[in-house]
Design a protein around this motif. Structure first.
Motif, PDB file in Angstrom:
ATOM      1  N   ASN A  43       0.812  -1.218   0.000  1.00 37.84           N
ATOM      2  CA  ASN A  43       0.000   0.000   0.000  1.00 37.84           C
ATOM      3  C   ASN A  43       0.846   1.270   0.000  1.00 37.84           C
ATOM      4  OD1 ASN A  43      -2.641  -1.160   0.017  1.00 37.84           O
ATOM      5  ND2 ASN A  43      -2.250  -1.802   2.125  1.00 37.84           N
ATOM      6  N   GLY A  44       2.077   1.145  -0.449  1.00 34.58           N
ATOM      7  CA  GLY A  44       2.970   2.296  -0.488  1.00 34.58           C
ATOM      8  C   GLY A  44       2.780   3.134  -1.744  1.00 34.58           C
ATOM      9  N   ASN A  45       3.320   4.325  -1.684  1.00 32.77           N
ATOM     10  CA  ASN A  45       3.296   5.223  -2.842  1.00 32.77           C
ATOM     11  C   ASN A  45       4.725   5.465  -3.325  1.00 32.77           C
ATOM     12  OD1 ASN A  45       4.458   7.109  -1.094  1.00 32.77           O
ATOM     13  ND2 ASN A  45       2.534   8.167  -0.716  1.00 32.77           N
ATOM     14  N   HIS A  46       4.911   6.428  -4.201  1.00 33.96           N
ATOM     15  CA  HIS A  46       6.213   6.729  -4.781  1.00 33.96           C
ATOM     16  C   HIS A  46       7.172   7.357  -3.776  1.00 33.96           C
ATOM     17  CE1 HIS A  46       3.534  10.116  -5.232  1.00 33.96           C
ATOM     18  NE2 HIS A  46       4.560  10.927  -5.421  1.00 33.96           N
ATOM     19  N   PHE A  47       6.690   7.722  -2.585  1.00 31.74           N
ATOM     20  CA  PHE A  47       7.552   8.271  -1.523  1.00 31.74           C
ATOM     21  C   PHE A  47       7.935   7.209  -0.499  1.00 31.74           C
ATOM     22  CE2 PHE A  47       5.284  12.304  -2.629  1.00 31.74           C
ATOM     23  CZ  PHE A  47       6.394  12.993  -3.078  1.00 31.74           C
ATOM     24  N   GLY A  48       7.371   6.010  -0.630  1.00 30.25           N
ATOM     25  CA  GLY A  48       7.632   4.967   0.351  1.00 30.25           C
ATOM     26  C   GLY A  48       6.753   5.072   1.586  1.00 30.25           C
ATOM     27  N   THR A  49       5.701   5.877   1.490  1.00 25.74           N
ATOM     28  CA  THR A  49       4.743   6.009   2.594  1.00 25.74           C
ATOM     29  C   THR A  49       3.396   5.455   2.140  1.00 25.74           C
ATOM     30  OG1 THR A  49       4.088   8.247   1.931  1.00 25.74           O
ATOM     31  CG2 THR A  49       5.941   8.061   3.470  1.00 25.74           C
ATOM     32  N   MET A  50       2.459   5.338   3.068  1.00 25.66           N
ATOM     33  CA  MET A  50       1.158   4.779   2.711  1.00 25.66           C
ATOM     34  C   MET A  50       0.406   5.722   1.777  1.00 25.66           C
ATOM     35  SD  MET A  50      -1.749   3.022   5.107  1.00 25.66           S
ATOM     36  CE  MET A  50      -0.611   1.737   5.612  1.00 25.66           C
ATOM     37  N   TYR A  51      -0.159   5.147   0.741  1.00 27.43           N
ATOM     38  CA  TYR A  51      -0.933   5.871  -0.255  1.00 27.43           C
ATOM     39  C   TYR A  51      -2.165   6.498   0.395  1.00 27.43           C
ATOM     40  CZ  TYR A  51      -3.939   6.609  -4.317  1.00 27.43           C
ATOM     41  OH  TYR A  51      -4.784   7.149  -5.247  1.00 27.43           O
ATOM     42  N   ARG A  92       4.610   5.189   7.589  1.00 31.52           N
ATOM     43  CA  ARG A  92       5.630   4.279   7.066  1.00 31.52           C
ATOM     44  C   ARG A  92       5.517   2.877   7.664  1.00 31.52           C
ATOM     45  NH1 ARG A  92       7.990   9.333   7.029  1.00 31.52           N
ATOM     46  NH2 ARG A  92       8.987   9.843   5.056  1.00 31.52           N
ATOM     47  N   THR A  93       4.445   2.662   8.420  1.00 30.40           N
ATOM     48  CA  THR A  93       4.183   1.370   9.060  1.00 30.40           C
ATOM     49  C   THR A  93       2.716   1.021   8.830  1.00 30.40           C
ATOM     50  OG1 THR A  93       3.421   2.312  11.162  1.00 30.40           O
ATOM     51  CG2 THR A  93       5.813   1.976  10.920  1.00 30.40           C
TER      52      THR A  93
END
Length: 149
Positions: A43-51, A92-93
């Protein structure tokens, strides 16, 4: 209605397959309480965080689940009509959300829906990351609609 978190998860995934693809888990489900978790994995995005769309879904779901824990789902359908969301920190988790609503209030909404075909309710919610940091908050407006049959 006696339903375990696992049973509620299966119901949720069958009812809304997209939620199943996100991996949302109902960790606890009882009358007036729902505790949800959505994993960061997948469920990550292009920043490495949750979308953001995943977090939106997490905030929208409780208003659909809470009535099912108290009311007969063949008689009533809850729908979201508006959701105001505030993204407060990057997730990020895995993210968890807990929602509560007094079962007596849900019964009163059902009685109103029986009289007027629908009843409105609002949930103020927030979700936290694994460190207990609030990553998103929301104000969601719903209608509980009486099913016509």
């Amino acid at each position: 209605m006696d339903v375990t978190g696992d049973q509620a998860t299966v119901f949720l995934h069958q009812t809304i397959p997209a939620v199943g693809r996100l991996g949302v888990v109902v960790e606890e489900f009882s009358p007036g309480l729902v505790r949800l978790r959505v994993p960061i994995e997948g469920n990550g995005n292009h920043f490495g965080t949750m979308y953001a769309g995943v977090l939106f879904t997490l905030c929208e779901l409780p208003g659909g689940l809470l009535p099912v824990g108290v009311l007969d789902p063949t008689k009533y359908t809850p729908i979201v009509t508006e959701l105001d969301i505030r993204f407060l920190a990057a997730a990020r988790t895995d993210v968890r959300l807990e929602a509560r609503m007094d079962p007596a209030e849900l019964q009163a909404l059902a009685e109103q829906a029986d009289r007027e075909d629908r009843a409105r309710f609002t949930l103020e919610l927030h979700a936290e990351d694994a460190d207990g940091r609030t990553v998103v908050s929301s104000t969601a407006h719903y209608q509980l609609r009486r099913n016509r049959g």
